[in-house]
Structures are given as C-alpha cells and as structure tokens.
Design an enzyme around this catalytic site. Structure first.
Site, short mmCIF file in Angstrom:
data_model
loop_
_atom_site.label_atom_id
_atom_site.label_comp_id
_atom_site.label_asym_id
_atom_site.label_seq_id
_atom_site.Cartn_x
_atom_site.Cartn_y
_atom_site.Cartn_z
N GLU A 311 0.82 -1.21 0.00
CA GLU A 311 0.00 0.00 0.00
C GLU A 311 0.86 1.26 0.00
OE1 GLU A 311 -3.81 0.26 0.40
OE2 GLU A 311 -2.94 1.94 -0.65
N ASP A 315 1.18 4.04 -3.00
CA ASP A 315 0.68 5.40 -2.82
C ASP A 315 1.78 6.43 -3.05
OD1 ASP A 315 -1.61 4.10 -2.04
OD2 ASP A 315 -1.42 4.56 0.10
N SER A 563 -7.19 1.56 -4.10
CA SER A 563 -5.98 2.05 -3.45
C SER A 563 -5.07 2.79 -4.43
CB SER A 563 -5.18 0.89 -2.87
OG SER A 563 -5.74 0.45 -1.67
N ASP A 606 -16.46 10.38 -18.90
CA ASP A 606 -17.56 9.51 -18.50
C ASP A 606 -17.21 8.05 -18.80
OD1 ASP A 606 -20.00 8.70 -17.61
OD2 ASP A 606 -21.17 9.66 -19.22
N GLY A 625 -23.33 9.42 -17.70
CA GLY A 625 -23.59 10.26 -16.53
C GLY A 625 -23.06 9.59 -15.28
N ASP A 627 -22.74 7.24 -12.11
CA ASP A 627 -23.22 5.89 -11.78
C ASP A 627 -22.51 5.40 -10.53
OD1 ASP A 627 -20.73 4.34 -12.62
OD2 ASP A 627 -21.21 5.39 -14.48
#
Ligand SMILES: *[C@@H]1O[C@H](CO)[C@@H](O)[C@H](O)[C@H]1NC(C)=O
Ligand SMILES: *[C@@H]1O[C@H](CO)[C@@H](O)[C@H](O)[C@H]1NC(C)=O
Ligand SMILES: *[C@@H]1O[C@H](CO)[C@@H](O)[C@H](O)[C@H]1NC(C)=O
Ligand SMILES: *[C@@H]1O[C@H](CO)[C@@H](O)[C@H](O)[C@H]1NC(C)=O
Ligand SMILES: *[C@@H]1O[C@H](CO)[C@@H](O)[C@H](O)[C@H]1NC(C)=O
Ligand SMILES: *[C@@H]1O[C@H](CO)[C@@H](O)[C@H](O)[C@H]1NC(C)=O
Length: 648
Positions: A311, A315, A563, A606, A625, A627
């Site tokens: 992780e 990151d 993540s 989109d 749009g 969701d």
C-alpha cells in the site's frame, strides 16, 4: 434493509431504584440489534469493576454544517473559497455550556459528585470513572463481557438509555453498544495485556492487511515495461499522464501540499522508491516524502512483504511521481507499531477540537496514547498538532455496518470541518464492488457474512463530506489514445459503489443520482439495496486501478485496487491547487458541490462500461452520466484546470 443499530425514541423503563430522585423518563439512546459476528456474550460484568464512562457531548451548530460548507464550497456561492481557520471551526462547533451543565447536573443527581466528573479541555466529552453498578443505573443498561472467537474480551451493553432531557445534549456514551469491529493484528493480547483498570480491549488496527481496503497483488512483472502502448496490460506513470492529460509543471510548490495517510505497520521502503524512480521517475530519484509522525508512527522495516509494503509503496511511488519531484509529498504515518491507529486518531492530530483528553476517542475503536501496552508509543496523543495538507488521500476503509451510525456521523462531520478549512479529502471506495471489505454482505438482521445478500457499502465512502474514488481499467487491447479507453475495473478487483444506509443524499448529487435511477433503474429488489433514492450514493469519481507496476520489496509487482485510484486523483487535484495558488486563489477544498455542478459538466471522462459485482449479483452498471460504479468518471486534467481557474 436496516443498519445494525436502531436509535429508537420509545419510552424506556424508569430508573431502577425508587430511592432515586425523580428524573425525566429514560429513552433508548442506542440499541444494537445483534452482536457482531464472532462475538459471544459470556457473563455479566462484575458490578464493582470500574468503567471509564465517557459522554460525547453534542456539538453546537453541527446541524448547520452542511449549510456552512456549501457556503464556501459551492461554485455559485459568493463566499466560494473563503475557507475558515481552525480556530473558526473550533469555536463554531464547541459543545454549548448548556450541554455541559445538563450532563453534569444529571450525573450529580444520579449520585456522581461534581468532583468525579471531568470535562475535556476541548469541551467535547464528559468523563467519569464509574462502577458498573453506577453506570448501569445511570444509563439503564446491563454491561456484559463478550468474548471473540479469538479469545479476546470486550465490555459492552446491547442498549442503553438516557433521560429525555439529556438526549439532545449527548451524541453517545462509551463504553456501550460499540464493538471493536475489526481485531487487532495482535492475537496474543492476553500476554501483553496492560494493567488497565477496566481493561478490556486493545484498540483495533484498521491498517490490517487484508481487512481494510488493501491493494491486491497480481504477481511479479518480469519484462521491461516502458511503452505507452502497453497500458492495457501495465500501468506506469506515463499511462496515467496520457489518460488524464496530466502535463503540468508545478510552480507554487512552497505554498502547496499533498498528504498521503498510512497506518502502521504499513510502511514504504526507501529502496523501493529509488527503484521505482530509476525506471519511471528520474526527477524523484533520491527523494523521500516529508514524514509527519502521528501517535508514534514510523515506517517500520522489520517486517517486509506485499502486505506490509504494498500500500505505502504504491501510494508514494505514484503520488510523488505525478506531482513531480518539485512538490514535496507529506506522509502522515499514523499509529505506533503496537496498537496502530484509526481514522479518528488521525483526525485528532489535525483538529484539536476533535480530540478527547487522556487518550483515544472511543476505547473500542480508536487507539489510546500514550500506548498502555509494552513497547508502544509513550508520548502524548497527537491532538491538534498537525496542519492538514491541502489534499489528503487515504486508501483504507471500513464497511459502513462495522460502525454505529453515531460513530460514523461524528467522524463524517469532522471531514466537513476539514472542507471548511479548504482541505480536499479523498478515500478509496473499496475493492469488492457492492460487497464490503472481505466480500462480506449484509443480512436482514444487520450482521455481515460471506453468504449475506444485501449490498454492504463502505465508510467513509458514504460520508457526504469526502470525495470517494472508484476504480477503472484500460479496456483490453485498447490504446490509451482511443476515444474511450477505460471501463469500470473488472480485473482482480471491482470498484466499490452503491448507496448508504446511514447518510441521506447530499443536495449536490441529487440531480445526478436521480438521473441515474430514472434512466438506468437497477433491476434489484429494494430488499437488497437502498433503493429509496434518498441516500448518499458513491463513488463520486474514479481513476485507473488495475495493472499498476509498483516496486515492492525489491521487485516490480502488478497491483490492483481503488488504493491506486485515490492517490492518483489526489496528485491531479494537487496540481490544480498549484495553479490556483499561483494565481492567488484559494485551494479547491471540498470539491463535491463543484464537480457535480453544471459548470463542470464534461470535465470528467464519462465511464459507461463495466459493472461492480458482489453479493452474488452483477452489481450496478457503469452508465452515461454519474453511476454507482465510477461516479462522474475519471479526471480530465486540462478541462478541470480550466474550469477551476474560472472560479474565484
Ligand atoms: C436508506 O437510506 C436512508 C438514508 O440514508 C435511511 O434513512 C434509510 O433507513 C435507509 N433504508 C434502509 C432500508 O436501510
Ligand atoms: C527497470 O529497469 C531495469 C534497468 O533498465 C530493467 O532491467 C527492468 O526490466 C525495468 N523494469 C521494468 C518493470 O520495467
Ligand atoms: C512482524 O512479524 C512477526 C512474525 O510474524 C510478528 O510477530 C510481529 O508482530 C510483526 N511485527 C509487526 C510490526 O507487524
Ligand atoms: C451463512 O453462513 C453462516 C456462517 O458464516 C452460517 O451460520 C449460516 O447458516 C449461513 N446461512 C445460509 C443461509 O447458508
Ligand atoms: C482482459 O484481459 C485479461 C488478461 O488477459 C483478462 O483476465 C480479463 O478477463 C480481460 N477483461 C475483459 C473485460 O475482457
Ligand atoms: C488482444 O487481442 C488479441 C488478438 O485478438 C488476443 O490474442 C489477446 O489475448 C488480447 N489481449 C487481451 C489482454 O485480451
């Protein structure tokens, strides 16, 4: 479908002893519908044991926080960008004198002399060490010892009551119906159990690999990857720059900041950052993040594996690379090596007004500092000691149902306060589609099991005051230069998304969500999801979350997860802040009212393909749009930059 707890407004029993002064009738304040999975009620707690009873006082003006936040965060507001100082925030929401006096008076009438009750310096809590007998009488509850399958014990009750005239002044009481939702990574707690008087539980550790939202490994990368043509199989920084049009050299780096939060024992390795920099990011070579240690956090190097380093390496490698070597990234390394920490511990460090005195906020959820366990951090709890960065990304999370509504709401309001101060707070939306962490789903009684059938949304994804980030992937055999290169992520992980059972829909997303529900109504019975159209829907946005090439423990591995999506989005927003700061403007702060507004139509790419399966369903569909799989879509940096530079 219901959450595990109900806050009933039924009249409860009057006080047990008739010798007590007559008070207003007690009403149920919180009630648990079931004991969480894995826990069994073992025995009544000894009546002379001492409980550290804590009353979380209702904050003043908190009911108007939405209004205050929209005032500074809505693009049509004349006060857009006029953020508050930390002092403004603390003053506005401190508990009222009336609340403090009401609780102290009631305690006194209940036999607790004034001298025994303490008010925290931040005025958020009243604390009293009471015997179980006293506590049971005060809050009209039965305290039991519960035992977890692992042998760990915990003290709780399943319901408690407050006098009617006190209820509006108290958010919740601890210990009570709140359980340690996830277990400490230490299973040998009995041996190192500290001599705490009442001592039930070590705080749990949300950073647990595999239970929080952790990235997933797809194995080692054995070939050399550097081609933008390979982005459907391997994501490297050039792929993200190309997908999102992120071609920007920061100029206001001394005024700007980007914070990434990691929870110990998760840790980055310096050598991994260098390895990544050599292949993909020469301008960050030799650079490390600026580490801010919270509650004794430090990047441990004793244990090294994907679960410990995946992780943080992910990151920081992507976060640092995308903001370039010129912009320092702040690493909030949170929690010590023994107890770890929770989101509340992190928030305490940013905002002293959220702190409690003498330790954690909630003995059952949050860590206590100084750490009472051997080998733990003995320094004072970090409380208002850390200045928040302009953008803060976190890739850890709970399931909403892990937490009580009160706990979740209290924390959620804290994110609104950060928004008031001009901070953008991003959280990954979860990696299990419509299911919760660990693929758990809800049962009608509020428990979570692998065979549950009810969608299980993530927290803080459902908090309306954070920006929740879902995951996409490059379509197979598709070039990043093609018109619609991405779909919802369906490789290894599924984008977390859905509808809250706790939080009502915020005004900023009403139109987008009702458009979705009217035009693409999900074909599921309302018994398995919150189909009311009146609840907070998530995620808000998405970014690529598949096939990331990450240097972990000296090797390149493929990594998947929301993540990935959150720190990448955070880097993009940090570059927008750079441009705004350079132009003498404010930071973008809480972005949701802005990104859902018509001014930003088309500023996200989109995503219209893919689903987020879970709970034995296909999940929701990505549609034109907004969701509940990919939100408004993935960032289009040039369009976002232009739109944000037009705002004051
Ligand atoms: C649906 O969400 C709303 C708002 O969050 C909540 O009031 C309601 O109780 C939820 N419904 C169920 C069945 O959980
Ligand atoms: C990283 O660079 C080294 C040296 O050029 C190369 O051998 C290796 O294959 C590269 N790794 C990847 C994943 O591209
Ligand atoms: C490191 O691993 C050892 C052995 O598995 C374990 O006992 C110890 O608690 C771990 N330390 C941390 C910081 O997780
Ligand atoms: C679901 O799993 C639990 C154990 O996690 C088991 O006790 C229960 O019987 C299962 N329910 C069904 C309907 O299979
Ligand atoms: C894309 O390709 C990968 C690897 O071949 C495969 O596992 C995956 O199922 C494919 N995804 C789709 C949506 O076709
Ligand atoms: C891409 O297309 C080729 C030829 O149709 C096929 O062999 C290959 O498996 C596809 N790759 C993926 C990742 O789906």
């Amino acid at each position: 479908m219901r959450g595990p707890l109900l806050r009933l407004v039924l009249l409860g029993l009057a006080l047990v002893s008739s010798a007590e002064p007559l008070l207003s009738p007690h009403v149920v304040h919180e009630r648990r519908r079931s004991v969480p999975a894995g826990w069994t009620r073992t025995r009544r707690h000894a009546s002379d044991a001492v409980l550290p009873l804590r009353f979380a006082l209702a904050q003043q003006n908190i009911g108007s926080i939405d209004e205050y936040l929209l005032d500074v965060a809505h693009p049509e507001s004349p006060n857009y960008g006029k953020h508050w100082t930390a002092g403004d925030v603390a003053r506005k929401f401190a508990a009222s004198e009336e609340s403090i006096v009401t609780v102290l008076d009631w305690l006194e009438q209940g036999g607790i002399e004034r001298g025994r009750a303490r008010v925290s310096t931040t005025r958020g809590w009243v604390h009293v060490d009471a015997t179980v007998e006293e506590a049971e009488r005060l809050v009209n509850a039965e305290y039991h010892v519960y035992t977890h399958d692992t042998g760990k014990e915990h003290i709780a009750c399943e319901a408690y009551h407050l006098p009617e005239h006190v209820t509006s002044h108290v958010d919740f009481v601890l210990p009570s119906v709140h359980f340690d939702a996830k277990l400490s990574r230490r299973s040998d707690t009995s041996e190192s159990q500290p001599p705490l008087s009442t001592a039930d539980q070590p705080a749990h550790n949300i950073g647990l690999p595999g239970v929080g939202i952790s990235p997933k490994s797809g194995g080692k990368v054995t070939e050399t990857v550097s081609e933008v043509e390979q982005c459907d199989e391997y994501i490297t920084p050039i792929c993200l720059r190309t997908l999102y049009g992120l071609d920007y050299t920061p100029v206001a780096t001394d005024k700007n900041s980007y914070g990434i939060v990691e929870y110990t024992p998760q840790a980055y390795l310096w050598t991994d950052l260098q390895m990544f920099a050599l292949n993909y990011s020469l301008d960050t070579l030799g650079k490390a993040p600026y580490m801010v240690s919270i509650d004794g956090g430090y990047p441990q190097t004793v244990n090294q594996s994907f679960d410990y380093n995946g992780e943080s390496d992910l990151d920081l490698q992507y976060g640092m690379t995308l903001v370039t070597g010129a912009q320092t990234v702040t690493l909030y390394q949170t929690g010590d090596i023994i107890e770890g920490a929770s989101f509340n511990n992190f928030l305490d460090a940013l905002d002293g007004s959220y702190c409690t005195f003498e330790g954690g906020d909630d003995y059952t959820q949050d860590s206590i500092f100084p750490d009472p366990y051997p080998g733990g951090y003995k320094g004072p709890e970090d409380c208002g000691t850390v200045k928040p960065a302009n953008v803060i990304s976190t890739s850890y999370g709970y399931n909403e149902a892990d937490l009580t509504p009160f706990y979740a709401e209290r924390q959620c309001a804290e994110y609104a306060k950060l928004g008031l101060m001009g901070v953008t707070v991003l959280y990954s939306s979860g990696d299990d589609g419509v299911a919760g962490n660990g693929d758990l789903c809800l049962n009608p009684d509020g428990t979570q099991t692998a065979n549950g059938t009810i969608f299980d949304p993530s927290f803080p994804g459902v908090c309306p005051y954070i920006t929740s980030v879902g995951a996409t992937q490059v379509k197979n055999n598709t070039s990043v230069y093609s018109p619609q290169p991405e779909m919802a992520c369906m490789e290894v992980i599924y984008s977390g998304g859905g509808f809250s059972n706790y939080f009502p829909i915020p005004s900023y997303q009403e139109e987008a969500v009702s458009y979705y529900l009217e035009n693409y109504p999900p074909d599921y019975p309302p018994t398995i999801w919150n189909a009311t159209g009146k609840s907070r829907a998530f995620p808000d946005i998405a970014a690529n979350g598949a096939n990331y090439v990450v240097a972990i423990d000296g090797e390149f591995e493929l990594v998947y997860g929301t993540s990935c999506s959150s720190p990448v989005s955070g880097a993009i927003f940090t570059m927008i802040n750079d441009a705004r700061l350079a132009a003498g403007k404010s930071t973008i702060g809480f972005i949701n009212p802005t990104i859902y507004s018509s001014k930003f139509a088309g500023a996200f790419n989109d995503i219209t393909e893919g689903t987020n399966p879970g709970c034995n369903t296909e999940g929701f569909n990505a549609t034109p749009g907004w969701d509940p799989v990919t939100g408004l879509g993935t960032p289009n940096f040039p369009k976002l930059l232009a739109a944000w530079l037009e705002l004051p």
